[in-house]
Write an enzyme that holds these catalytic residues in place. Structure first.
Site, short mmCIF file in Angstrom:
data_model
loop_
_atom_site.label_atom_id
_atom_site.label_comp_id
_atom_site.label_asym_id
_atom_site.label_seq_id
_atom_site.Cartn_x
_atom_site.Cartn_y
_atom_site.Cartn_z
N HIS A 168 53.24 36.96 43.12
CA HIS A 168 52.14 37.76 43.65
C HIS A 168 50.78 37.13 43.37
O HIS A 168 49.84 37.30 44.16
CB HIS A 168 52.20 39.16 43.04
CG HIS A 168 51.06 40.04 43.42
ND1 HIS A 168 50.97 40.65 44.66
CD2 HIS A 168 49.93 40.41 42.73
CE1 HIS A 168 49.85 41.35 44.71
NE2 HIS A 168 49.20 41.23 43.56
N ASP A 169 50.65 36.42 42.26
CA ASP A 169 49.35 35.87 41.87
C ASP A 169 49.50 34.39 41.51
O ASP A 169 49.25 33.98 40.38
CB ASP A 169 48.81 36.67 40.67
CG ASP A 169 47.34 36.35 40.39
OD1 ASP A 169 46.67 35.78 41.27
OD2 ASP A 169 46.87 36.69 39.29
N LEU A 170 49.88 33.60 42.49
CA LEU A 170 50.05 32.17 42.27
C LEU A 170 48.68 31.49 42.21
O LEU A 170 48.07 31.19 43.23
CB LEU A 170 50.91 31.56 43.38
CG LEU A 170 51.28 30.08 43.19
CD1 LEU A 170 52.07 29.87 41.91
CD2 LEU A 170 52.07 29.55 44.39
#
Length: 249
Positions: A168-170
């Site tokens: 989700h938060d690469l």
């Protein structure tokens, strides 16, 4: 994993890898317990404070779940309880446990905690600390990565995508490199297995935006556009080769 046990005590529920903490209790999720035992070895700050602790000579990471953005200013660390299986700490634990069993480069999950209070809950996660590793953002603040290192970053992300893992938060803060050059991915809150491949280019684009953002606001910052080209080369090499390519490790 057969060593994962579930426990309950009053308003507390948890999952634990009993091989690492066989005697786990709610106090293990309270930083005051570790402070009183003088077992805190460090901390890092971000959305909240993450603590590094020792248990039986095993380095662990204790993270309390906190909200970000505007809602975080109102609710801070509170989430609506709709069942244990939907709690963020339990979901992240199960995902990490599956990925770790597949040999993917992620931290080993040790314990997940949910503390209910009426319709809301608060949550914590304990992980095994990655040995002698630093996040790529801090590395790039000090020195450039070689082309082969960028390629390894791309190969690691490709392995996640081959396993259908959506991060989700690469961003560059959630990628780490240990002293042997191995690339790791961390922080799998709100991540999950996702079908198809349409989402994968957007996942990479998110990482590129984070690199460009940090490059614009941090000086010095050892990132050039050609570096991302090397990353993509490694990414496509992994996709087009053996999914278990050892070079990605």
């Amino acid at each position: 994993m057969s060593s994962v046990k579930q426990g309950h005590q009053g308003a507390h529920s948890w999952l634990v890898d009993a091989e690492v903490i066989p005697d786990l209790a709610p106090q293990h999720f309270d930083i005051r317990f570790w402070q009183s035992a003088n077992l805190i070895t460090g901390h890092s700050t971000g959305r909240g404070t993450t603590y590094f602790v020792h248990h039986n000579h095993t380095p662990l990471v204790l993270r309390h779940y906190r909200r970000g953005g505007l809602i975080g200013k109102l609710l801070s660390d509170q989430y609506l309880f709709t069942g244990l299986s939907r709690c963020r700490s339990f979901q992240e634990f199960h995902l990490l446990n599956w990925m770790h069993a597949q040999g993917l480069p992620v931290p080993r999950p040790v314990a997940a905690h949910v503390h209910r209070s009426g319709p809301i809950y608060r949550a914590d996660l304990i992980l095994q600390q990655i040995n002698k590793a630093n996040d790529l953002h801090h590395i790039l603040c000090a020195s450039p990565l070689e082309a082969s290192q960028w390629q390894n970053v791309g190969k690691t992300i490709a392995r996640m995508h081959q396993a259908q893992i959506y991060h989700h938060d690469l961003n560059i803060h959630n990628l780490m490199q240990d002293e042997e050059g191995k690339i790791w991915l961390i922080d799998f809150d709100r991540c999950y297995k996702r079908h198809g491949t349409d989402w994968q280019p957007q996942n990479l684009a998110r990482l590129k935006r984070s690199l460009e953002k940090e490059s614009a606001r941090t000086s010095p910052y050892y990132y050039q556009p050609d570096d991302f080209t090397c990353l993509l080369q490694g990414y496509h090499q992994q996709l087009n080769g053996n999914p278990h390519d050892k070079a990605a490790n």
